[in-house]
Enzyme design. Sequence first.
Site, short mmCIF file in Angstrom:
data_model
loop_
_atom_site.label_atom_id
_atom_site.label_comp_id
_atom_site.label_asym_id
_atom_site.label_seq_id
_atom_site.Cartn_x
_atom_site.Cartn_y
_atom_site.Cartn_z
NE ARG A 1 -4.18 -1.46 0.09
CZ ARG A 1 -4.39 -2.62 -0.74
NH1 ARG A 1 -3.26 -2.74 -1.64
NH2 ARG A 1 -5.38 -3.29 -0.65
CD GLU B 1 -3.17 3.57 -5.08
OE1 GLU B 1 -4.21 2.83 -5.65
OE2 GLU B 1 -2.04 2.96 -4.72
CG HIS C 1 -3.31 -0.23 -6.75
ND1 HIS C 1 -4.04 0.33 -5.61
CD2 HIS C 1 -3.24 -1.70 -6.77
CE1 HIS C 1 -4.35 -0.71 -4.65
NE2 HIS C 1 -3.82 -1.97 -5.33
#
Lengths: 333, 314
Positions: free
Chosen positions: A252, A281, A299
């Site tokens: 993460r 993000e 991602h």
Amino acid sequence: MADLNESIEESQENNNLPKVFLHGPPEFSFILQPNPSHNFHILNPSSLPPLHQFLSLNPHHASSIAAIVCTGGYTVNADVLQLLPALRLVCTPSAGTDHIDLSECRRRGIQVAGAGNLFSEDVADMAVALLIDVSRKISAADRFLRRQVQNVSWNFPLGSKLTGKKIGIVGMGRIGSEVAKRLEAFSCMISYNSRNKKPLVSYPYYSTVLELATDTNVLILCCDLNDQTRHIVNKEVMLALGKGGIIVNVGRGALIDEKELLKCLIEDEIGGAGLDVFENEPHVPKDFFSLDNVVLSPHAAVVTSESLMGIRQIVEQNLTAFFSNKAPITPVI
Amino acid sequence: MGSIGVLLVSHQVIPYLEQELNKRYNLFRLWDFPQKSQLLTQHGASIRAVVGDAFAGADSDLIEALPKLEIVSSFSVGVDKIDLGKCKEKGIRVTNTPDVLTDEVADLAIGLMLTLLRRICECDRYVRGGNWKHGDYKLTTKFSGKTVGIIGLGRIGAAIAKRAEGFNCPISYYSRTQKQESKYKYYPSVVELASNCDILVVACPLTEETHHIINREVINALGPKGFLINIGRGKHVDEPELVFALLEGRLGGAGLDVFENEPHVPEELFGLENVVLLPHVGSATVETRTAMADLVLGNLEAHFLGKPLLTPLV
């Protein structure tokens, strides 16, 4: 409200089936589509409207929802659980579970099913891909060639060798193990840090990320994000990793102090970084864009056709098993 | 030894090698002379060694023009730019740089497979272009578990196989003769190999037999879901055919470290997202290029001291 396309018969049958709610963005509808052989009924197969709106339009359903399927970013915390007194299963086909209050679920006797080992290979592949790319400057070289004036001699900077490097894996769960296995085939030397030493793992264990960084050339972050791991890679760790050191993050974004990382990259305090995740993000600080020693990925670690087919199957299998009074196939807790 | 004439034919060797050659020998650089003929007339008779690489070597004409030539030492493992037959005929020694670059090239081959299937370069472009806020990048193709077919199971081919096995990839191969001790599946032709694998890798030397070993038939056999990786030589592939196949969707994608006419790259490839293009960097790390340079220097030193060569080919 019952789906307007349902016949009276169907809706009577469906009334007897346990109810499932899709808790995610509109596109999340791909995850599970109605099938007559299901032993459950999906209340919102279009994944619309969002949970709170659905419940205010259909207050009678609040006490009938037995399972929700949710995705990362769609929180299942105490407030949400409070709204769903009949909830018995949370099914989250995502690699991470930081969007779910696991202890609250445990307290309420709610089971949680995850993605099992489904994504581990794709995430591990992404980690190794980013590492090779940063070491050997693959994306930078591809960019260089596509911009190059034709027929001019290629003058491109040298990369650095990967075979035999010392790799420090932060988080030796399913994903960390798959990463280790792949890099062993490159004759890399693996060591790791995790919350606790793993008795069945033979790689050298370091009790802190700082010590791990001091003794390795590469850090690969494969752990959960929680209170203990937030900014676990900070300035001190990066300086310990040293010039020439490479950081790969497939966990993460908040595992790394992003501002510090940017500084270290610009000032050459570390060699490079391969990042699939970011603190905020989809916002990525523009200063990254002019750097040749980073590889940036949106991602995408699990976004393969194969994983997509796999998660649909896993969600269906978990729900079917659960509503046949069997245990979920891929329990998290 | 400062009086021994050595001709360096490529400016793309690392500075360390050029500096050391200059220190130890009377070094002539081919590109210092506007005409090759000028160099040969003025200094041809004093040149006893040629140092080349993957881009430039010693063809028949050059060898004929250097009457005192004793050794050609290549800063590469591939020696397709050297007329080996002519060297054998004239008793000229040839050395290359095997083993020291095996890992490096194998790492890059896997890197090409991963970045191609998972669209890593495209994704990086996507993020840098500010496109992520408009939506996620599309689905890509999983690498783990895909069948990898290797043409040439020598040092580099075997190193690629070992790494791919770490990703649970079944391995198959084609080579001139079946390797009895190998556990991998053998196919007696490249077309059969291409028909039965997902990712085809070229890892054999370039010779007359392997010129254009990747032709239209092989490309069609690999197909729209298949991927080609070339870490050998550009001339292993019929490049115009490859370009057509990619433009027409007959091939799933290609990862190329080498091209038929380097530094030229077919422009049609620049607009494609299912290719990864690299400027011949198979061995391009500081560690490996230094090790290769030391081998070149070591071979030359051994030769001029009358000792056995370190890595002779001829």
